[in-house]
Enzyme design. Structure first.
Site, PDB file in Angstrom:
ATOM      1  N   GLY A 159     -44.347 -86.232   8.860  1.00 58.30           N
ATOM      2  CA  GLY A 159     -44.733 -87.619   9.135  1.00 58.30           C
ATOM      3  C   GLY A 159     -43.957 -88.570   8.251  1.00 58.30           C
ATOM      4  CB  CYS A 176     -37.946 -87.298  12.500  1.00 59.46           C
ATOM      5  SG  CYS A 176     -37.613 -85.668  13.178  1.00 59.46           S
ATOM      6  CB  VAL A 231     -48.940 -90.259   5.261  1.00 56.37           C
ATOM      7  CG1 VAL A 231     -50.016 -89.198   5.307  1.00 56.37           C
ATOM      8  CG2 VAL A 231     -49.440 -91.543   5.914  1.00 56.37           C
ATOM      9  N   GLY A 232     -46.733 -88.988   3.167  1.00 54.91           N
ATOM     10  CA  GLY A 232     -46.184 -87.818   2.457  1.00 54.91           C
ATOM     11  C   GLY A 232     -46.537 -87.857   0.975  1.00 54.91           C
ATOM     12  CD  GLU A 237     -39.637 -80.239   7.458  1.00 54.97           C
ATOM     13  OE1 GLU A 237     -38.705 -80.969   7.845  1.00 54.97           O
ATOM     14  OE2 GLU A 237     -39.464 -79.144   6.920  1.00 54.97           O
TER      15      GLU A 237
END
Ligand code: NAD
Length: 516
Positions: free
Chosen positions: A196, A252, A200-201, A218
């Site tokens: 994501g 992505c 948030v990572g 990722e």
């Protein structure tokens, strides 16, 4: 669009406890049981492919072709590869021969990490959930998957199908948004694979740090394309435009922006416009039914509209938008400057800024002044040009004359570097991600006849023996090397050719002897 039924928060503790017990049961120690679960997962996809595709179209307004080509097909490939390779992947490995340790029966066991968590994004909600699930199962883990709340139709379908096909003591789905994710992250996992955005990572990595849980991140970023005028122009334009428009740019590794020599910009833009025309020949253009995806949510639409409205570049193609249907046409913007709205963040949508630069050196400097991207693309027919770009930049992947499809390439790891993430997955790399390499020795008694000197009381002779065990170094360098060390590949080919010649000679001689 169906309303997502969130997993009750109090149920998450129960799910976690059941998966811990499931893992402890040792069922997944059996490779045969892993294969059974992997194949069940394959049939979950195959039996329900039609419904899955409909759910993806409902969530993302996506053409059925893209559902099949970019999600359903790759999931079945993952299943097939893991099913046929898991014995090989899971086989204990002997380290290279070592005079000191091979006699101690040095070996590496491939063991499951335990109970793992997979959090996935909205953009490829099937493949980025099922792919990690296949790898985690192959490695023998119990798993919770937490898909994105932005794809409710698929989430609900998976919630219905997973208990029908898979062992509920080993695989569970938790549906929901921030409260459910936060609850999940308050628990101790043995590995977390998160796909994501970077914001948030960071939340995931910080929550994992509390338990020292290993994490694979990722993430995304702005993946650039460098254009060499010496490229196959029509092919470059088609592949770049396809990479940008598939899933409406919500990929992505979509080409985020293009660096093109100023003197070549006109020609390149014309080629892109021609490609655009050939992709959407209908009167309705990309708005035609089944031609092109929609933007996932009203918030994502607003963000992209804001970036488009803010650009100071020249829109040369596209630019049409419709809030009701969350439609944003594939849009080419030329003469974009570094401080443009389109260069302020990962676009993650169908807007393609073209940034003119003087030459390849300026393009390389431009990339190196920013975060390492997840993918870097170069279009050129000149090997030296490509090598120059690859050698002087860093990125998750370095791809020449292609866009977007490398995450599906068998045998290549998929992952970022620096701010585009860490760790890698797909195929065997997903298996490795969820595997603990457990080192082992089983040292026989007779070893102490050789290294018994290690035990106290230490004698003067012991240090001599220890010194004798240490390796000798290559000759002392006379100074820094003046040229790069040459590869010895020619040496190998020379000996191979020699061996073939000798074998050929011997065979000929033997034939003569037999005849005579
Ligand atoms: P996102 O970060 O908004 O959401 C991803 C997941 O995190 C979702 O399941 C969501 O529910 C969860 N989440 C959201 N807020 C959370 C919180 N506070 N705590 C815990 N979990 C939370 O990402 P997205 O919009 O779904 O995906 C877009 C991003 O993902 C882009 O940056 C894209 O580049 C990246 N991406 C990377 C890859 C890759 O393989 N590297 C693949 C696809 C997408």
């Amino acid at each position: 669009m169906p309303e997502l039924v969130h997993t009750p928060l109090e149920e998450i503790d129960k799910i976690y406890a059941e998966l811990r017990a499931g893992f402890q049961s040792g069922k997944l120690k059996s490779i045969a049981y892993r294969k059974y679960q992997i194949l069940q997962l394959g049939y979950l996809i195959k039996d329900n492919a039609e419904q899955i595709s409909e759910a993806l179209t409902s969530d993302l307004g996506r053409p059925a072709f893209e559902n099949q080509f970019l999600e359903i097909g790759p999931c079945l490939t993952d299943v097939k590869n893991a099913y046929s390779s898991v014995e090989k992947w899971a086989k204990p490995e002997k380290p290279p021969f070592s005079i000191n340790f091979t006699p101690m029966r040095a070996i590496i066991y491939k063991e499951a990490k335990g109970v793992v968590l997979v959090i996935s994004p909205f953009n490829y909600p099937l493949w980025l959930t099922i792919g990690p699930l296949v790898g985690a199962l192959a490695a023998g883990n119990a798993i919770v998957i937490k898909p994105s709340e932005l794809t409710p139709a698929l989430d609900m379908l998976l919630a219905e199908l997973i208990p029908k096909y898979l062992d509920s003591n080993l695989v569970r789905i938790v549906n929901g948004s921030v409260p459910e994710s936060t609850k999940l992250l308050s628990l101790q996992w043995d590995h977390i694979l998160y796909t994501g955005g970077a914001r948030v990572g960071q939340i995931v990595a910080m929550a994992a740090a509390k338990f020292l849980t290993p994490v694979t991140l990722e993430l995304g970023g702005k993946s650039p394309v460098i254009i060499d005028p010496n490229c196959d122009l029509q092919m470059a334009a088609r592949r770049i435009l396809w990479g940008k428009t598939v899933n409406a740019g919500q990929t992505c590794v979509a080409p985020d922006y293009i660096l093109v020599p100023r003197s070549f910009q006109d020609k390149f833009v014309e080629a892109l416009k021609a490609a655009h025309k050939s992709f959407y020949p209908d009167a309705d253009g990309p708005a035609a039914r089944d031609a092109y995806s929609r933007i996932v949510s009203p918030q994502a639409y607003k963000r992209l509209k804001g970036l488009l409205d803010g650009t100071k570049g020249n829109i040369v193609c596209g630019g049409e938008t419709d809030e009701n249907s969350k439609f944003i046409a594939p849009t080419l913007v030329r003469d974009v400057k570094a401080d443009d709205s389109l260069m302020s963040e990962e676009i993650f949508g169908p807007l393609l800024p073209i940034v003119p630069v003087e030459d390849v050196d300026e393009a390389i400097a431009f990339i190196n002044a920013r975060d390492h991207p997840l993918a870097l693309y170069v279009f050129s027919q000149d090997a030296e040009f490509k090598a120059k770009v690859f050698k002087n930049t860093q990125s998750g992947a370095a791809v020449a004359n292609e866009t977007v499809i490398h995450p599906g390439a068998d045998g290549l790891p998929f992952g970022g570097v620096g701010p585009s993430g860490y760790g890698a997955h797909t195929g065997k790399f997903t298996f490795d991600t969820f595997t603990h390499l457990r080192s082992s020795l089983d040292s026989p008694s007779w070893i102490d006849k050789i290294i018994g000197f290690r035990f106290p009381p230490y004698k003067a002779s012991a240090i001599k023996s220890a010194r004798a065990m240490a390796p000798s170094l290559p000759a002392r360098p006379t100074g820094p090397p003046t040229t790069e060390a040459r590869s010895k590949w020619w040496g190998k080919w020379f000996f191979l050719a020699l061996a073939v010649a000798i074998a050929g000679g011997l065979t000929k001689r033997a034939k003569i002897l037999v005849r005579s």
